[in-house]
Design an enzyme around this catalytic site. Sequence first.
Site, PDB file in Angstrom:
ATOM      1  N   HIS A 247       0.827  -1.212   0.000  1.00 20.17           N
ATOM      2  CA  HIS A 247       0.000   0.000   0.000  1.00 20.17           C
ATOM      3  C   HIS A 247       0.866   1.269   0.000  1.00 20.17           C
ATOM      4  O   HIS A 247       0.919   1.961  -0.989  1.00 20.17           O
ATOM      5  CB  HIS A 247      -1.026   0.047   1.146  1.00 20.17           C
ATOM      6  CG  HIS A 247      -1.875  -1.175   1.235  1.00 20.17           C
ATOM      7  ND1 HIS A 247      -2.655  -1.603   0.184  1.00 20.17           N
ATOM      8  CD2 HIS A 247      -2.045  -2.089   2.242  1.00 20.17           C
ATOM      9  CE1 HIS A 247      -3.276  -2.709   0.539  1.00 20.17           C
ATOM     10  NE2 HIS A 247      -2.923  -3.040   1.770  1.00 20.17           N
ATOM     11  N   ASP A 298      -4.852  -8.543  -3.249  1.00 23.34           N
ATOM     12  CA  ASP A 298      -5.125  -8.297  -1.838  1.00 23.34           C
ATOM     13  C   ASP A 298      -6.393  -8.991  -1.333  1.00 23.34           C
ATOM     14  O   ASP A 298      -6.373 -10.171  -1.004  1.00 23.34           O
ATOM     15  CB  ASP A 298      -5.157  -6.771  -1.620  1.00 23.34           C
ATOM     16  CG  ASP A 298      -5.188  -6.353  -0.158  1.00 23.34           C
ATOM     17  OD1 ASP A 298      -5.372  -7.220   0.696  1.00 23.34           O
ATOM     18  OD2 ASP A 298      -5.030  -5.158   0.138  1.00 23.34           O
TER      19      ASP A 298
HETATM   20  C1  NGQ Z   1      -5.377  -7.574   6.411  1.00 27.10           C
HETATM   21  N1  NGQ Z   1      -5.975  -5.959   4.758  1.00 27.10           N
HETATM   22  O1  NGQ Z   1      -4.510  -7.904   7.214  1.00 27.10           O
HETATM   23  O2  NGQ Z   1      -6.066  -8.403   5.832  1.00 27.10           O
HETATM   24  C2  NGQ Z   1      -5.576  -6.115   6.122  1.00 27.10           C
HETATM   25  C3  NGQ Z   1      -6.620  -5.515   7.031  1.00 27.10           C
HETATM   26  C4  NGQ Z   1      -5.390  -4.733   9.064  1.00 27.10           C
HETATM   27  C5  NGQ Z   1      -5.791  -4.806   4.108  1.00 27.10           C
HETATM   28  N2  NGQ Z   1      -5.169  -3.863   4.698  1.00 27.10           N
HETATM   29  C6  NGQ Z   1      -6.380  -5.674   8.484  1.00 27.10           C
HETATM   30  N3  NGQ Z   1      -6.217  -4.639   2.893  1.00 27.10           N
HETATM   31  O3  NGQ Z   1      -4.664  -4.035   8.354  1.00 27.10           O
HETATM   32  O4  NGQ Z   1      -5.345  -4.675  10.299  1.00 27.10           O
HETATM   33 ZN    ZN Z   2      -3.075  -6.976   2.981  1.00 23.76          ZN
END
Ligand code: NGQ
Ligand code: ZN
Length: 428
Positions: A247, A298
């Site tokens: 990101h 993702d």
């Molecule tokens: C994840 N996903 O770990 O799946 C993360 C969200 C977080 C994205 N950032 C959860 N797209 O960052 O705590």
């Molecule tokens: Zn992620």
Amino acid sequence: MSTAPAHPVQTVSAHRTIHDLPDGDWALPGIVNQHSHAFQRAMAGLAERMTHPSDSFWTWRETMYRMAARFDPDTLQAVAAQLYAEMLEAGYTTVCEFHYLHHAPDGRPYDDPAAMSRALIAAARETGIRLTLLPVLYMTGGFDGRPLNARQRRFGHTVDAYLRLFEVLHREQDDTLRVGCALHSLRAVPPDAMKMVLAALPGDARLHIHIAEQIGEVQDSLAIRGDRPVRWLLDNAAVDPRWTLVHATHLDVDEVVGIARCGATVAICPTTEANLGDGLFPLRDYLDADGAWGIGSDSHISVSPVEELRWLEYGQRLTTRHRNIAATEARPSVGETLLAGVRASAVQSCGFADAALVGDTVTLDGASPLLVGATQSDIADRWIFSGNRSAVHAVSVAGCEVVKDGRHRDGKAIAARFSAAMRALLAG
Ligand code: NGQ
Ligand code: ZN
């Protein structure tokens, strides 16, 4: 594990771009999907209902945690196999799997602590996709060091337990499996733990980390670590081309230049970043700084390099009110510039040797109505910027054809198992 200095990261042979084949089809190198959470494929389309008057990334995360709590190794393998077959059909030939669903839902390790990792490896093997497995270190629930909550417990490790898992998996490496390390985020990994893990890893291990995706994360980092997340990382770790920053949405000018200079890759995930309301990556500034970047699907609300690349460019057009943002006078084709970008970071982000990736190819159907009359100078633009029917015809990984006539060789059986797993997950 050795603490040998990093091997120099290999660069990519320049000749391997899109080109025509004698039968009128087009061939391009397989695309690396630099960021995946396979289990989230099961909730694609299921988080688009209001759960709170001001829904955000953080309320989406609660929905995601509820889905995460339902998985076991069998359902994970069934969902991952479907996802990986879809990736291959779309033209991704390698996936970097950022894997943190390690333990049973109550937080206790499975009898085999690597059971969930093995489910992902099995899914990759049965579909034929090249896998960079990134077991994730996840220790705290925020920058303040708070413990994991009940839903996060199944993600957690001590440093020692994490390194044991890493070592076990690392021994499984073969021609189509690399094992690297992921730090979930600065929120989830305290500074001392980060330093211990980095010191213990083999010198050539790839390192991935979520960073600066949400403004809230930047604010917490400033408040607790005294610096913005990317600045803090650049000042506290030897970030180099082995690193992939996932990101990196919210950057100031110094951070843009800082990432580009150290040679790390930014894994941009345009469709997920749009879906989660993250913000827009400063693409033009980063390209001007000569930064390395790639794409990831993702959360898998879309599984298509075409759509990721298209929206990477469109996001910039919408905010700047200009066109052809990724292009330059020296390289006027947007599509070609984008394909060259993802290709340039492939090796350094996934950890496979360039020579190994030579056998990973995607063939586009030259007879597709979308591509009729295409030439070398417009084929990349036509593939990425026209229509929604996939022109991907055949896909090979390590020289072995896994997609033929646009379909995965075992697509039917994989879809049947996915469908049974989905019913169980949705009932759960
Ligand atoms: C994840 N996903 O770990 O799946 C993360 C969200 C977080 C994205 N950032 C959860 N797209 O960052 O705590
Ligand atoms: Zn992620």
